[in-house]
Design an enzyme around this catalytic site. Sequence first.
Site, PDB file in Angstrom:
ATOM      1  N   GLY A 141      30.883  28.419  13.677  1.00 26.39           N
ATOM      2  CA  GLY A 141      30.660  28.996  14.993  1.00 26.39           C
ATOM      3  C   GLY A 141      31.799  29.917  15.368  1.00 26.39           C
ATOM      4  N   VAL A 169      35.381  28.571  13.970  1.00 26.19           N
ATOM      5  CA  VAL A 169      35.400  27.214  13.402  1.00 26.19           C
ATOM      6  C   VAL A 169      34.789  27.257  12.006  1.00 26.19           C
ATOM      7  CG1 VAL A 169      34.707  24.819  13.714  1.00 26.19           C
ATOM      8  CG2 VAL A 169      35.185  26.248  15.719  1.00 26.19           C
ATOM      9  N   ASP A 183      34.884  23.668  30.814  1.00 26.56           N
ATOM     10  CA  ASP A 183      34.041  24.589  30.036  1.00 26.56           C
ATOM     11  C   ASP A 183      32.834  23.838  29.485  1.00 26.56           C
ATOM     12  OD1 ASP A 183      33.319  27.048  29.069  1.00 26.56           O
ATOM     13  OD2 ASP A 183      34.544  26.932  27.269  1.00 26.56           O
TER      14      ASP A 183
END
Length: 678
Positions: free
Chosen positions: A357, A364, A476
């Site tokens: 990702g 990542v 988040d």
Amino acid sequence: MPPPYLSSATFLLLLLYSGHLAVSLTEPTFPSFPGCDGTFSCGNIHNLSYPFTGGDRPDHCGPPEFRLTCTTNEYPELISEPVTYRVLEANLTAKTLVLARSDLWNNPCPTTFLNSTLDSNYFDAGGVENVDLTIFFGCSSSLMPIQLQHRFFCDVGGVDLTDSYFLIGNVPIEPILKMIHCFKGVRTPLLRTVADDLNQSMLTLAEALTMGFQVTYSNPFDEKCLECGRLQGQCGFNVATSQPICICNSSICIPPGNSRKGPVTIILSTLGSILVVCGVALGIFVCKQRRKRRNRKEASSLKTESYTQSNFSSSIPSYPSPTTKDFTNCYYFGAQVFTYEELELATDNFNDSRELGDGGYGTVYHGKLLDGREVAVKRLYENNFKRVHQFMNEIEILTKLQHKNLVKLYGCTSKRSRELLLVYEYVPNGTVGDHLHGKLSNSNSNMFPWSVRLNIAIETAEALAYLHESDIIHRDVKTNNILLDKTFKVKVADFGLSRLFPNNVTHVSTAPQGTPGYVDPEYYQCYQLTDKSDVFSFGVVLIELISSLQAVDTNRDRLDINLAAMGVNKIQNHMLGELVDERIGFESDGVVRRMVTLVAELGFRCLQPEADMRPTMKEVVEILRGIQNDEMNAQKPEVVDFVVECGLFKDHNTQPPSPEYGVTNKLVNGSLPNSSDG
């Protein structure tokens, strides 16, 4: 006698050259550098000195980055292409300036749209005294939670910029430009005290822009200027060579005791040069001898190391041996410290095929450690102060937490490593966002039924409730930060923006951060971060689980770009059926219909614009568990109209619903099924 490794001819040439050099040095010709003594005035700023130049002060009195344009009785200007700044104040002792942009001076409607530009090698505007001011021009949507006093009007060069807005704090320009369809966006720093007055409508935007922002300046040549001071000279700058100079009596300084003429001086200088050459030759000889001894020693060490690595490799045949020191027993904040080389090996040199990702703060990668563990390695984009802070923040928070629905942190690199890397447990089944509306959404309609979605909501809520009990705000929360394992169990991830909450406080004041579409509107307006900010974001996640739609999608109708606004609008207007993903059985299964309706009601409560009207995450967990256990089915729903009084969604006809309200039968476009429907 010349050293043995220099030929007689070479040595003689060195002597002749040194003698010639000495004579040349004793009879130099220096260019003149007059006019740099004392202080000077520029416009209405007085007592200026090095590194500043300007007006009648010659260019050689300071670096070009500090040259000012002077106009009588007006603020001097500093040019940092393509933006020009007015110098409102100058403090040479503290090395600070207060600057204001000339193109925005008392005028929030510029003819060109430029972000502030200052050379970071010389000027730093990132101090706590400042906050970002972002101005959006020509917006066609009012979906953002922007207060009315933040709205203004422009007409620049025939371009209608009606409905322009400004926001204070760290806001993402490009996503907002797309979300609210703005023509342009411009960012500039602003003094924090001025921003507070602007936010409270004590100043107009035009007035605030004349008060500017503070920068700290530094000159990379300051160290050389200290040496110049010891010679009682004046620091200057040679424009021809782009190098600093030391000026004494309008010419380059000569160290005390030197003279420009005299045969004795010439002889002494020549002898001194000969001694210097001999000294250099002796130094070369000594260095060569040391290098030979070091090479012999390293050759011996390599043989020993080669033998050791050979034995190590043969004992673990399935993995290549590490090439650097083993840090297995080294820990940082309680997290194991890995070497960069070890993680580079685990991810096949961060191969693109290993990428899992790509987020706002790093990429990542899937990796496999030498001990066989599968891991996810987050590689932060930049190794700057802000990234180091987020890096340390995530480590400090995750090492304190133990919960089945929070991703585990295995370790990290040292903060002094060539790159900042975080190592997590590998969660193999993608994110909730992938399954709802991402790369896995088209192939899993049967694998992502309502029962799985409800369980995801419960486990995510439990993880957030645990964080809040631990005095941590995630900040988040979004479906792309909710990971799923092979059995669709939740692992909440990405704590780079999380905030440790001080004890005995109701909120902390901080510039809004997070992902567009998920950020609490009250946080935007008041800069007050609370645990209810996570509740709002979780409300967006609930609407995503119901609808399978993205939080922000500019391809939708203008009024439906923001999913939170769309969801509340559909619920308020009794059109829940138009919001729900048809694949989850809302129309065909009475039990699903009832549970989805109750979850929509909970999502509506979480999305209230005022934090006090939202439930806590602990209450959210209890409600979701009750829905899952069918405990609420026994209560006959009451007929209630949903309203929201203020903020993003407005209806002033009635009071907001109480926490005990039921579900309207109009909400689902028909009669509400009773328990026998299941």
